[in-house]
Design a protein around this motif. Sequence first.
Motif, PDB file in Angstrom:
ATOM      1  N   ASP A 133      -9.815  10.602  35.838  1.00 57.28           N
ATOM      2  CA  ASP A 133     -10.569  11.513  36.699  1.00 57.28           C
ATOM      3  C   ASP A 133     -11.950  10.976  37.054  1.00 57.28           C
ATOM      4  OD1 ASP A 133      -8.448  13.245  36.760  1.00 57.28           O
ATOM      5  OD2 ASP A 133      -9.390  14.783  35.514  1.00 57.28           O
ATOM      6  N   TYR A 134     -12.639  10.343  36.093  1.00 57.89           N
ATOM      7  CA  TYR A 134     -13.983   9.850  36.390  1.00 57.89           C
ATOM      8  C   TYR A 134     -13.954   8.754  37.454  1.00 57.89           C
ATOM      9  CZ  TYR A 134     -13.369   5.582  33.580  1.00 57.89           C
ATOM     10  OH  TYR A 134     -12.940   4.371  33.105  1.00 57.89           O
ATOM     11  N   VAL A 135     -12.870   7.968  37.506  1.00 52.09           N
ATOM     12  CA  VAL A 135     -12.737   6.922  38.534  1.00 52.09           C
ATOM     13  C   VAL A 135     -12.523   7.573  39.899  1.00 52.09           C
ATOM     14  CG1 VAL A 135     -11.332   4.962  39.319  1.00 52.09           C
ATOM     15  CG2 VAL A 135     -11.890   5.210  36.888  1.00 52.09           C
TER      16      VAL A 135
ATOM     17  N   SER B   6      -3.480   2.753  45.752  1.00 54.48           N
ATOM     18  CA  SER B   6      -4.732   3.350  45.280  1.00 54.48           C
ATOM     19  C   SER B   6      -4.985   3.035  43.810  1.00 54.48           C
ATOM     20  CB  SER B   6      -4.720   4.867  45.503  1.00 54.48           C
ATOM     21  OG  SER B   6      -3.707   5.487  44.732  1.00 54.48           O
ATOM     22  N   SER B   7      -3.928   3.019  43.014  1.00 49.48           N
ATOM     23  CA  SER B   7      -4.088   2.750  41.587  1.00 49.48           C
ATOM     24  C   SER B   7      -4.730   1.387  41.338  1.00 49.48           C
ATOM     25  CB  SER B   7      -2.728   2.809  40.880  1.00 49.48           C
ATOM     26  OG  SER B   7      -2.103   4.039  41.114  1.00 49.48           O
ATOM     27  N   GLN B   8      -4.314   0.369  42.089  1.00 46.91           N
ATOM     28  CA  GLN B   8      -4.850  -0.971  41.916  1.00 46.91           C
ATOM     29  C   GLN B   8      -6.252  -1.110  42.513  1.00 46.91           C
ATOM     30  OE1 GLN B   8      -1.856  -0.138  42.718  1.00 46.91           O
ATOM     31  NE2 GLN B   8      -0.659  -1.023  41.090  1.00 46.91           N
TER      32      GLN B   8
ATOM     33  N   TYR C 146      -6.299  10.468  52.801  1.00 46.76           N
ATOM     34  CA  TYR C 146      -5.386  11.342  52.078  1.00 46.76           C
ATOM     35  C   TYR C 146      -4.893  10.540  50.872  1.00 46.76           C
ATOM     36  CZ  TYR C 146      -5.323  12.828  56.960  1.00 46.76           C
ATOM     37  OH  TYR C 146      -5.680  13.161  58.239  1.00 46.76           O
ATOM     38  N   GLY C 147      -5.449  10.796  49.704  1.00 46.37           N
ATOM     39  CA  GLY C 147      -5.205   9.941  48.560  1.00 46.37           C
ATOM     40  C   GLY C 147      -4.290  10.513  47.507  1.00 46.37           C
ATOM     41  N   GLU C 148      -3.386   9.669  47.053  1.00 42.78           N
ATOM     42  CA  GLU C 148      -2.500   9.962  45.930  1.00 42.78           C
ATOM     43  C   GLU C 148      -2.960   9.061  44.788  1.00 42.78           C
ATOM     44  OE1 GLU C 148       2.258   9.907  45.218  1.00 42.78           O
ATOM     45  OE2 GLU C 148       1.367   8.070  45.983  1.00 42.78           O
ATOM     46  N   TYR C 149      -3.225   9.643  43.634  1.00 40.00           N
ATOM     47  CA  TYR C 149      -3.791   8.874  42.525  1.00 40.00           C
ATOM     48  C   TYR C 149      -2.979   9.126  41.266  1.00 40.00           C
ATOM     49  CZ  TYR C 149      -7.489   8.937  45.965  1.00 40.00           C
ATOM     50  OH  TYR C 149      -8.186   8.827  47.142  1.00 40.00           O
ATOM     51  N   GLN C 150      -2.093   8.205  40.948  1.00 36.87           N
ATOM     52  CA  GLN C 150      -1.258   8.333  39.759  1.00 36.87           C
ATOM     53  C   GLN C 150      -1.863   7.505  38.637  1.00 36.87           C
ATOM     54  OE1 GLN C 150       2.599   6.992  40.980  1.00 36.87           O
ATOM     55  NE2 GLN C 150       2.992   8.797  42.235  1.00 36.87           N
TER      56      GLN C 150
ATOM     57  N   ARG D  14      -9.712  10.254  62.876  1.00 35.00           N
ATOM     58  CA  ARG D  14      -8.703   9.423  62.246  1.00 35.00           C
ATOM     59  C   ARG D  14      -8.625   9.666  60.749  1.00 35.00           C
ATOM     60  NH1 ARG D  14      -8.751   3.173  64.054  1.00 35.00           N
ATOM     61  NH2 ARG D  14      -6.513   3.281  64.161  1.00 35.00           N
ATOM     62  N   GLY D  15      -7.403   9.692  60.255  1.00 33.40           N
ATOM     63  CA  GLY D  15      -7.158   9.771  58.831  1.00 33.40           C
ATOM     64  C   GLY D  15      -6.119   8.736  58.439  1.00 33.40           C
ATOM     65  N   ILE D  16      -6.063   8.437  57.141  1.00 31.15           N
ATOM     66  CA  ILE D  16      -5.117   7.430  56.669  1.00 31.15           C
ATOM     67  C   ILE D  16      -4.570   7.848  55.315  1.00 31.15           C
ATOM     68  CG2 ILE D  16      -6.909   6.020  55.567  1.00 31.15           C
ATOM     69  CD1 ILE D  16      -5.313   3.525  56.488  1.00 31.15           C
ATOM     70  N   TRP D  17      -3.282   7.562  55.089  1.00 28.31           N
ATOM     71  CA  TRP D  17      -2.666   7.819  53.796  1.00 28.31           C
ATOM     72  C   TRP D  17      -3.031   6.690  52.853  1.00 28.31           C
ATOM     73  CZ3 TRP D  17       0.021   8.940  58.284  1.00 28.31           C
ATOM     74  CH2 TRP D  17       0.395  10.275  58.448  1.00 28.31           C
ATOM     75  N   PHE D  18      -3.260   7.042  51.610  1.00 27.85           N
ATOM     76  CA  PHE D  18      -3.637   6.085  50.574  1.00 27.85           C
ATOM     77  C   PHE D  18      -2.744   6.359  49.364  1.00 27.85           C
ATOM     78  CE2 PHE D  18      -7.311   4.615  47.655  1.00 27.85           C
ATOM     79  CZ  PHE D  18      -6.993   3.284  47.824  1.00 27.85           C
ATOM     80  N   TRP D  19      -1.540   5.788  49.431  1.00 30.34           N
ATOM     81  CA  TRP D  19      -0.524   6.033  48.412  1.00 30.34           C
ATOM     82  C   TRP D  19      -0.832   5.259  47.138  1.00 30.34           C
ATOM     83  CZ3 TRP D  19       2.683   9.878  49.403  1.00 30.34           C
ATOM     84  CH2 TRP D  19       2.950  10.214  50.734  1.00 30.34           C
ATOM     85  N   ALA D  20      -0.343   5.753  46.008  1.00 26.48           N
ATOM     86  CA  ALA D  20      -0.560   5.088  44.723  1.00 26.48           C
ATOM     87  C   ALA D  20       0.148   3.729  44.692  1.00 26.48           C
ATOM     88  CB  ALA D  20      -0.098   5.971  43.571  1.00 26.48           C
TER      89      ALA D  20
END
Length: 186
Positions: A78-80, A44-46, A70-74, A30-36
């Motif tokens: 980078d350290y986070v 993901s941002s929050q 599957y992460g999108e990070y806007q 299983r995989g999951i999308w993790f949108w910003a």
Amino acid sequence: MKKLLILILILLTLSSCSYNQAEAPNYSNRGIWFWAEPKSALGSSQILENVLEQERAIDFLKENNFKRIYGEYQNTPDYVIADWNQSLQKANIESQLLLAENLWLFARQRHLLFERLEKELIIFNNSVDNDNQKFKAIHLNIEAHALTMWKEGSPEKRRELLELLIDTLAETKNYLENKSKDDIMI
């Protein structure tokens, strides 16, 4: 009459199938999308802004047997992201970078994909302290069928768009093989 016979055969087949509710389905891949999603508390941002929310997210992923994210990070430092990837690794969850843009299908737009890959994957992976902080793969969300050209296009035009998708993936693979010192799955 023929349709009725087919329907009866389907119903008989379905009724003869047994399902043991005590057996849990196998969700080992299983995989999951993790949108910003900057305006959503579940983006993901929050979540990455708050260590407690990160722990809750990882608990959710583990409880629901997710093995990949599957992460999108806007606008996330980078350290986070590196610390997040390491926390995922500890939970036995693979972190993949999610990039999405349908226009990358077109050769004149691919340089934008490669710029994002350079910044968000290659430079990021080269900058982190250990392998547990790196992205293990790239997850591209490029959807030819979402383009107006697809919806309004002939079968020939749709085939052309699918061939452009193949070209995009091949060029992305070549780009990563030439630019990245890590083995990255596409």
